[in-house]
Design a protein around this motif. Structure first.
Motif, PDB file in Angstrom:
ATOM      1  N   TYR A   1      44.674   9.720 -47.586  1.00 15.00           N
ATOM      2  CA  TYR A   1      43.737   9.792 -48.464  1.00 15.00           C
ATOM      3  C   TYR A   1      44.459  10.272 -49.845  1.00 15.00           C
ATOM      4  CZ  TYR A   1      40.332   7.314 -45.732  1.00 15.00           C
ATOM      5  OH  TYR A   1      39.877   6.342 -45.007  1.00 15.00           O
TER       6      TYR A   1
ATOM      7  N   ARG B   1      46.430   7.693 -51.613  1.00 10.65           N
ATOM      8  CA  ARG B   1      45.800   6.647 -52.122  1.00 10.65           C
ATOM      9  C   ARG B   1      45.082   7.043 -53.368  1.00 10.65           C
ATOM     10  NH1 ARG B   1      42.743   4.131 -46.562  1.00 10.65           N
ATOM     11  NH2 ARG B   1      44.596   3.232 -45.656  1.00 10.65           N
ATOM     12  N   ARG B   2      44.597   8.155 -53.383  1.00  8.04           N
ATOM     13  CA  ARG B   2      43.900   8.513 -54.568  1.00  8.04           C
ATOM     14  C   ARG B   2      44.601   8.758 -55.757  1.00  8.04           C
ATOM     15  NH1 ARG B   2      42.429  13.102 -53.054  1.00  8.04           N
ATOM     16  NH2 ARG B   2      40.871  12.365 -51.528  1.00  8.04           N
TER      17      ARG B   2
ATOM     18  N   LEU C   1      38.171   4.465 -50.884  1.00  2.77           N
ATOM     19  CA  LEU C   1      39.752   4.128 -50.788  1.00  2.77           C
ATOM     20  C   LEU C   1      39.871   3.996 -49.362  1.00  2.77           C
ATOM     21  CD1 LEU C   1      40.739   7.733 -52.726  1.00  2.77           C
ATOM     22  CD2 LEU C   1      40.742   5.337 -53.601  1.00  2.77           C
TER      23      LEU C   1
ATOM     24  N   PRO D   1      44.610  -0.135 -47.470  1.00  4.94           N
ATOM     25  CA  PRO D   1      46.086   0.119 -47.600  1.00  4.94           C
ATOM     26  C   PRO D   1      46.420   0.251 -48.863  1.00  4.94           C
ATOM     27  CG  PRO D   1      45.765  -1.560 -46.020  1.00  4.94           C
ATOM     28  CD  PRO D   1      44.531  -1.345 -46.822  1.00  4.94           C
ATOM     29  N   GLU D   2      47.619   0.925 -49.415  1.00 10.17           N
ATOM     30  CA  GLU D   2      47.995   1.298 -50.978  1.00 10.17           C
ATOM     31  C   GLU D   2      48.064  -0.213 -51.474  1.00 10.17           C
ATOM     32  OE1 GLU D   2      50.916   4.148 -51.661  1.00 10.17           O
ATOM     33  OE2 GLU D   2      49.871   5.602 -50.694  1.00 10.17           O
TER      34      GLU D   2
ATOM     35  N   LEU E   1      44.701  -1.701 -52.713  1.00  6.52           N
ATOM     36  CA  LEU E   1      44.324  -0.875 -53.753  1.00  6.52           C
ATOM     37  C   LEU E   1      44.831  -0.955 -55.036  1.00  6.52           C
ATOM     38  CD1 LEU E   1      43.987   2.711 -51.947  1.00  6.52           C
ATOM     39  CD2 LEU E   1      41.879   1.271 -52.722  1.00  6.52           C
TER      40      LEU E   1
END
Ligand code: PLP
Length: 393
Positions: A295, A298-299, A367, A370-371, A374
């Motif tokens: 996380y 991702r953030r 979030l 997955p990256e 995103l």
């Protein structure tokens, strides 16, 4: 049918909330549209396989029976150990009770501190079940908004202004859902000061404590607070176990003893094989570090993609599973914004207004993708904003 009780009827929140948008996005995705769902706080990955295996082993080993009401002693011991880490206060087994999920811990905490007609203060923006949980206890509450301009950190003055003669408790949540704000030491000291000065309980929802980015500060660890704080904890977020329904409550031993009686009448212990798997997961920390890193990554990625987009202001967004964007300079009505984003770019987000006044003009992004997804969502959001502004000009 005969009339249902006022308590049960009162739990359902009245009026509009953001779930309409979530369910619409969901239906459209099911119908085959390429919708990116960023509207719900459930992981996009499964529970760590070690935890799953521990559960299968427990099932095969015959753990199919009633458990001790407050939890199997080894489970309570593992939870107490984590509470020591989470709150910075040495916690004994008698100061924790295992519950079927964090929501159940929240329900137990609320029922433990308010009677019919008592009053509580709920710090907003808040998790959607809070009002209903107080209503289920027949209690009245005042919502105190933590202002967006303050990074969603509540102030002592605002909380104190809401105190009434029958106020018994304050409910707060850090790291926060929906804002991702992590309350500062100063904020927590202010809230603790109000509780001590007015002899109030503090219900501290810390289910996102492992996803805070830096060191977690629990108000239970502040001077004079252990005797008046109930900490709500859960394995849902930290250990990737949302569907297993397991959490716990930490508080003074006398209160935990009383709560064992509540468990007697509402749950009668916990699921045996889930408890055994939870012990393994807690003792070995299955998934905790990986989930926190996931996380955090991702953030950072999402915020990097969004920072610098004209007229979007990032607020809170320091921890938990959420990012909060102030889009009011583009479209003052965040519901209009969220629906238009869904229609134009097939991205489902929650309008901030569904979390109360202070989050109006914002959108909440979970979030929980997955990256690469995103990144694609951020691209669509940027394109949407550029087009929206052109149309408006
Ligand atoms: N508290 C907060 C702030 C939450 O966001 C949630 C779930 O999303 C809960 C409590 C309840 O979690 P659970 O019942 O899954 O443990």
């Amino acid at each position: 049918m005969p009339r249902p009780s006022a308590r049960i009827s009162g739990i359902i929140p009245s009026g509009k909330d953001g779930w309409e948008l979530h369910f619409s996005a969901w239906q459209r995705k099911e119908a085959g549209e390429p919708i990116i769902m960023l509207s719900v706080g459930d992981h996009d990955f499964d529970t760590p396989s070690e935890t799953v295996e521990a559960c299968v082993t427990a099932l095969r080993a015959g753990h199919h029976h009633y458990t001790q009401l407050p939890g199997i002693p080894r489970l309570r011991a593992a939870m107490a150990k984590l509470s020591t880490q989470c709150t910075g206060i040495e916690t004994t087994i008698d100061q924790v009770i295992a519950t079927p999920g964090g929501q159940s811990a929240l329900y137990a905490a609320v029922h433990a501190v308010v009677d019919d007609g008592d009053h509580a203060i709920v710090v907003a923006p808040y998790y959607a079940t809070y009002p209903g949980t107080f209503r289920s206890a027949g209690a009245d509450f005042t919502v105190v908004e933590a202002r967006a301009a303050d990074g969603f950190q509540p102030t002592r003055a605002a909380i104190e202004a809401a105190i009434q003669p029958n106020t018994r408790a304050i409910l707060m949540n850090t790291p926060n859902n929906p804002t991702g704000a992590v309350y500062s030491r100063e904020t927590l000291e202010a809230i603790a000061g109000v509780c001590r000065d007015h002899d109030l309980w503090l219900l501290s929802d810390e289910v996102y404590w492992t996803l805070g980015g830096g060191e977690h500060i629990s108000p239970r660890g502040l001077p004079g607070m252990a005797e008046r704080t109930l900490v709500i904890n859960s394995m849902s977020k930290s250990h990737g176990m949302t569907g297993w329904r397991i959490g716990w409550l930490t508080g003074p031993e006398e209160m935990i003893t009383l709560l064992i009686s509540l468990n007697l009448v509402n749950a009668y212990g916990l699921n045996d094989f889930v408890s055994r798997a939870a012990i393994e997961a807690l003792e070995n920390g299955y998934g905790v570090k990986e989930i926190a890193e996931l996380y955090a990554g991702r953030r950072t990625l999402f915020l990097d993609e969004i920072r610098g987009v004209n007229h979007v202001v990032v607020r809170g967004s320091e921890g938990g599973m959420y990012v909060m964007l102030d889009v009011s300079a583009i479209e003052p009505d965040c519901e209009t914004f969220a629906w238009a984003l869904l229609d134009a770019e097939q991205v489902g987000v929650m309008p901030g207004a569904s979390f109360g006044e202070a989050a109006k003009g914002h959108i909440r992004i979970a979030l929980t993708q997955p990256e690469h997804v995103l990144k694609e969502a951020a691209k669509r959001l940027r394109r949407f904003i550029a087009t929206y502004e052109r149309k408006a000009a």
